[in-house]
Design a protein around this motif. Sequence first.
Motif, PDB file in Angstrom:
ATOM      1  N   ASP A  71       0.813  -1.222   0.000  1.00  0.00           N
ATOM      2  CA  ASP A  71       0.000   0.000   0.000  1.00  0.00           C
ATOM      3  C   ASP A  71       0.846   1.271   0.000  1.00  0.00           C
ATOM      4  O   ASP A  71       0.305   2.365  -0.193  1.00  0.00           O
ATOM      5  N   LYS A  72       2.154   1.166   0.181  1.00  0.00           N
ATOM      6  CA  LYS A  72       3.089   2.300   0.118  1.00  0.00           C
ATOM      7  C   LYS A  72       4.384   1.796  -0.517  1.00  0.00           C
ATOM      8  O   LYS A  72       4.658   0.601  -0.495  1.00  0.00           O
ATOM      9  N   PRO A  73       5.213   2.694  -1.058  1.00  0.00           N
ATOM     10  CA  PRO A  73       6.467   2.246  -1.677  1.00  0.00           C
ATOM     11  C   PRO A  73       7.557   1.970  -0.635  1.00  0.00           C
ATOM     12  O   PRO A  73       8.655   2.520  -0.695  1.00  0.00           O
ATOM     13  N   THR A  74       7.233   1.132   0.331  1.00  0.00           N
ATOM     14  CA  THR A  74       8.183   0.750   1.374  1.00  0.00           C
ATOM     15  C   THR A  74       8.089  -0.751   1.612  1.00  0.00           C
ATOM     16  O   THR A  74       7.024  -1.351   1.430  1.00  0.00           O
ATOM     17  N   ARG A  75       9.188  -1.343   2.061  1.00  0.00           N
ATOM     18  CA  ARG A  75       9.229  -2.786   2.322  1.00  0.00           C
ATOM     19  C   ARG A  75       8.431  -3.166   3.562  1.00  0.00           C
ATOM     20  O   ARG A  75       8.023  -4.315   3.714  1.00  0.00           O
ATOM     21  N   GLY A  97      11.439   5.102  -3.229  1.00  0.00           N
ATOM     22  CA  GLY A  97      11.021   4.566  -1.934  1.00  0.00           C
ATOM     23  C   GLY A  97      12.161   3.776  -1.337  1.00  0.00           C
ATOM     24  O   GLY A  97      13.329   4.055  -1.613  1.00  0.00           O
ATOM     25  N   ASP A  98      11.827   2.768  -0.561  1.00  0.00           N
ATOM     26  CA  ASP A  98      12.844   1.913   0.048  1.00  0.00           C
ATOM     27  C   ASP A  98      13.680   1.213  -1.023  1.00  0.00           C
ATOM     28  O   ASP A  98      13.171   0.865  -2.089  1.00  0.00           O
ATOM     29  N   HIS A  99      14.940   0.985  -0.687  1.00  0.00           N
ATOM     30  CA  HIS A  99      15.828   0.238  -1.580  1.00  0.00           C
ATOM     31  C   HIS A  99      15.501  -1.249  -1.502  1.00  0.00           C
ATOM     32  O   HIS A  99      15.329  -1.797  -0.420  1.00  0.00           O
ATOM     33  N   VAL A 100      15.416  -1.872  -2.669  1.00  0.00           N
ATOM     34  CA  VAL A 100      15.247  -3.319  -2.764  1.00  0.00           C
ATOM     35  C   VAL A 100      16.387  -3.813  -3.646  1.00  0.00           C
ATOM     36  O   VAL A 100      16.409  -3.529  -4.849  1.00  0.00           O
ATOM     37  N   GLY A 102      19.336  -2.663  -3.978  1.00  0.00           N
ATOM     38  CA  GLY A 102      20.020  -1.552  -4.630  1.00  0.00           C
ATOM     39  C   GLY A 102      19.154  -0.681  -5.524  1.00  0.00           C
ATOM     40  O   GLY A 102      19.618   0.315  -6.061  1.00  0.00           O
ATOM     41  N   ASN A 103      17.898  -1.020  -5.707  1.00  0.00           N
ATOM     42  CA  ASN A 103      16.995  -0.249  -6.568  1.00  0.00           C
ATOM     43  C   ASN A 103      15.946   0.426  -5.686  1.00  0.00           C
ATOM     44  O   ASN A 103      15.204  -0.248  -4.978  1.00  0.00           O
ATOM     45  N   ASN A 104      15.875   1.769  -5.736  1.00  0.00           N
ATOM     46  CA  ASN A 104      14.900   2.478  -4.893  1.00  0.00           C
ATOM     47  C   ASN A 104      13.674   2.965  -5.669  1.00  0.00           C
ATOM     48  O   ASN A 104      12.906   3.761  -5.168  1.00  0.00           O
ATOM     49  N   HIS A 105      13.476   2.492  -6.894  1.00  0.00           N
ATOM     50  CA  HIS A 105      12.286   2.867  -7.662  1.00  0.00           C
ATOM     51  C   HIS A 105      11.154   1.892  -7.387  1.00  0.00           C
ATOM     52  O   HIS A 105      11.366   0.691  -7.255  1.00  0.00           O
ATOM     53  N   TRP A 106       9.958   2.449  -7.298  1.00  0.00           N
ATOM     54  CA  TRP A 106       8.739   1.661  -7.095  1.00  0.00           C
ATOM     55  C   TRP A 106       7.729   2.088  -8.140  1.00  0.00           C
ATOM     56  O   TRP A 106       7.648   3.266  -8.517  1.00  0.00           O
ATOM     57  N   TYR A 107       6.918   1.135  -8.622  1.00  0.00           N
ATOM     58  CA  TYR A 107       5.884   1.402  -9.608  1.00  0.00           C
ATOM     59  C   TYR A 107       4.512   1.322  -8.945  1.00  0.00           C
ATOM     60  O   TYR A 107       4.238   0.401  -8.179  1.00  0.00           O
ATOM     61  N   LEU A 108       3.661   2.288  -9.285  1.00  0.00           N
ATOM     62  CA  LEU A 108       2.268   2.250  -8.851  1.00  0.00           C
ATOM     63  C   LEU A 108       1.492   1.477  -9.913  1.00  0.00           C
ATOM     64  O   LEU A 108       1.447   1.878 -11.081  1.00  0.00           O
ATOM     65  N   SER A 118       8.006  -3.121  -6.239  1.00  0.00           N
ATOM     66  CA  SER A 118       9.388  -2.722  -6.440  1.00  0.00           C
ATOM     67  C   SER A 118       9.774  -2.865  -7.914  1.00  0.00           C
ATOM     68  O   SER A 118       9.537  -3.904  -8.538  1.00  0.00           O
ATOM     69  N   ALA A 119      10.407  -1.830  -8.461  1.00  0.00           N
ATOM     70  CA  ALA A 119      10.849  -1.857  -9.853  1.00  0.00           C
ATOM     71  C   ALA A 119      11.967  -2.880 -10.061  1.00  0.00           C
ATOM     72  O   ALA A 119      12.250  -3.259 -11.204  1.00  0.00           O
ATOM     73  N   GLN A 120      12.568  -3.345  -8.979  1.00  0.00           N
ATOM     74  CA  GLN A 120      13.607  -4.377  -9.070  1.00  0.00           C
ATOM     75  C   GLN A 120      13.050  -5.646  -9.701  1.00  0.00           C
ATOM     76  O   GLN A 120      13.770  -6.371 -10.368  1.00  0.00           O
TER      77      GLN A 120
END
Length: 133
Positions: A71-75, A97-100, A102-108, A118-120
Amino acid sequence: MPTPKKLALYVAAGALTAALASTPALAEQRPATDQQPVAEQQPAAEQQPVAEHPRHTEGRVTARGGLKLRDKPTRSSRIIRVEPYGATVHIFCKTTGDHVEGNNHWYLLTDGTWAWGSAQYIVPRDGHSPRWC
């Protein structure tokens, strides 16, 4: 669907219009028509081209065990659902958002419910990079 920023601008513009119309000195200066004045347009040669961006970008889930959508761009945020490996998802926009790994981009994502992935673990198709939120 307007973004929260655009929605706030629409509300502010409506409040300003109502305030101006209710001010007697300003109301007398307004023309008696219902039409709003049109902003002056630049000549066509001076207008900057607007880059078109697709409203949605398709992506494919690459997480072998499925991708947890939140529900949010966080782990640490609440898990809404899980998309299986190889599933096609519709990306509305991206943010940081949070790093996953090494990647901190998140997609809605807009598949039934609005959720963040997570964009990872999502590869956009056709080389399109999703727009920023």
